[in-house]
Write a protein that holds these residues in place. Sequence first.
Motif, PDB file in Angstrom:
ATOM      1  N   TYR A  12      -7.545  -7.364   4.297  1.00 24.90           N
ATOM      2  CA  TYR A  12      -6.975  -7.703   3.001  1.00 24.90           C
ATOM      3  C   TYR A  12      -6.594  -9.181   2.990  1.00 24.90           C
ATOM      4  CZ  TYR A  12      -6.532  -2.785   1.638  1.00 24.90           C
ATOM      5  OH  TYR A  12      -6.789  -1.483   1.308  1.00 24.90           O
TER       6      TYR A  12
ATOM      7  N   VAL B 291      -3.891 -11.450   1.545  1.00 22.35           N
ATOM      8  CA  VAL B 291      -2.547 -11.327   0.976  1.00 22.35           C
ATOM      9  C   VAL B 291      -2.061 -12.726   0.612  1.00 22.35           C
ATOM     10  CG1 VAL B 291      -0.196 -10.526   1.357  1.00 22.35           C
ATOM     11  CG2 VAL B 291      -2.116  -9.286   2.376  1.00 22.35           C
TER      12      VAL B 291
ATOM     13  N   ARG C 160      -2.620  -8.853  -3.406  1.00 19.53           N
ATOM     14  CA  ARG C 160      -3.370  -8.352  -2.255  1.00 19.53           C
ATOM     15  C   ARG C 160      -4.730  -7.856  -2.715  1.00 19.53           C
ATOM     16  NH1 ARG C 160      -0.026  -4.408   1.287  1.00 19.53           N
ATOM     17  NH2 ARG C 160      -0.311  -2.987  -0.465  1.00 19.53           N
TER      18      ARG C 160
END
Length: 341
Positions: free
Chosen positions: A221, A223, A229
Amino acid sequence: MKEDCAPSSHVPISDSKSILKSELLNLLKTYNCYHEGKSFQLRHREEEGALVIEGLLNIAWGLRRPIRLQMQDDREPAPLVGRLDAGQPSCRLKEPLLQGGTAQQPGSQPSEHRPESASDSSGKPVQQARRPPQLMRTKSDAACVIQRRPRCRAPGETQRTRRHRFSINGHFYNHKTSVFTPAYGSVTNVRVNSTMTTLQVLSLLLSKFRVENGPSEFALYVVHESGERTKLKDCEYPLISRILHGPSEKIARIFLMEADLGEEVPHDVAQYIKFEMPVLDSFIEKLKEEEQREIIKLTMLDSFIEKLKEEEQREIIKLTMKFQALRLTMLQRLEQLVEAN
């Protein structure tokens, strides 16, 4: 960014997206300037007209559940043991040493087991009570396998031997702590290139730290500092995504998370994440007030619609009565014309 483009002038971001090579090189130049003098600078080269970028990629641990480390490394040497020769079911035991230090000959009886005679004061021999024979403890064939002691290694050699198992932020493999959860937000890195997909980077990272869990259990991911996200798809290239999001780890970081626990957070939701609770409570109160106003507006609108329907019914009745009166007048006139004729 364009979707269908020539590979010579564009670099793929995913299966359906790409970026101009010149634009990516400008971003790469900015990235390397930010990491000037550090080991995180990226190198690039041309392979058959395609741009390939390689270097270290920082990945932060964002796991909520523990992971399992492999019990034994692939390159870890197995214990050195002696092998039994074929056709020899047992091995020859070492001969015990006598008290004098000499080896006892095969077939001879131990001195302490030999019957001895003694004489009493009258000179008659006295037969001593025989001791029960003591059987020598033998070893089984499995016990004949001789385990060699590992030779002492120099400190430098020991360090080189341990180098093949990397530590996760200081956590070396231990049989008692082989199942553990890395500290949230702790950073590691892996050497990748721009042609490696998300699934390949995950496999490489897990193989580096000898993690037993499969790559399908995890996901990468991006972020952002705002809390936004975004999940990297399997067809995306994490190193290219790192360059596109800029070199600063404070603005955007790549996290390793569970595939079934992580979820995307859009920008509209992320902008409210870092507010304090009193501010969020005031937002909720304002939203409730706005909701009440909207409810009142809808109620007024419903009453207005009801009035319009009543007015419509009255107009329908008026028009119906008017046309009925006109029809009656026309019928009476027709009767008068018929009688006149």
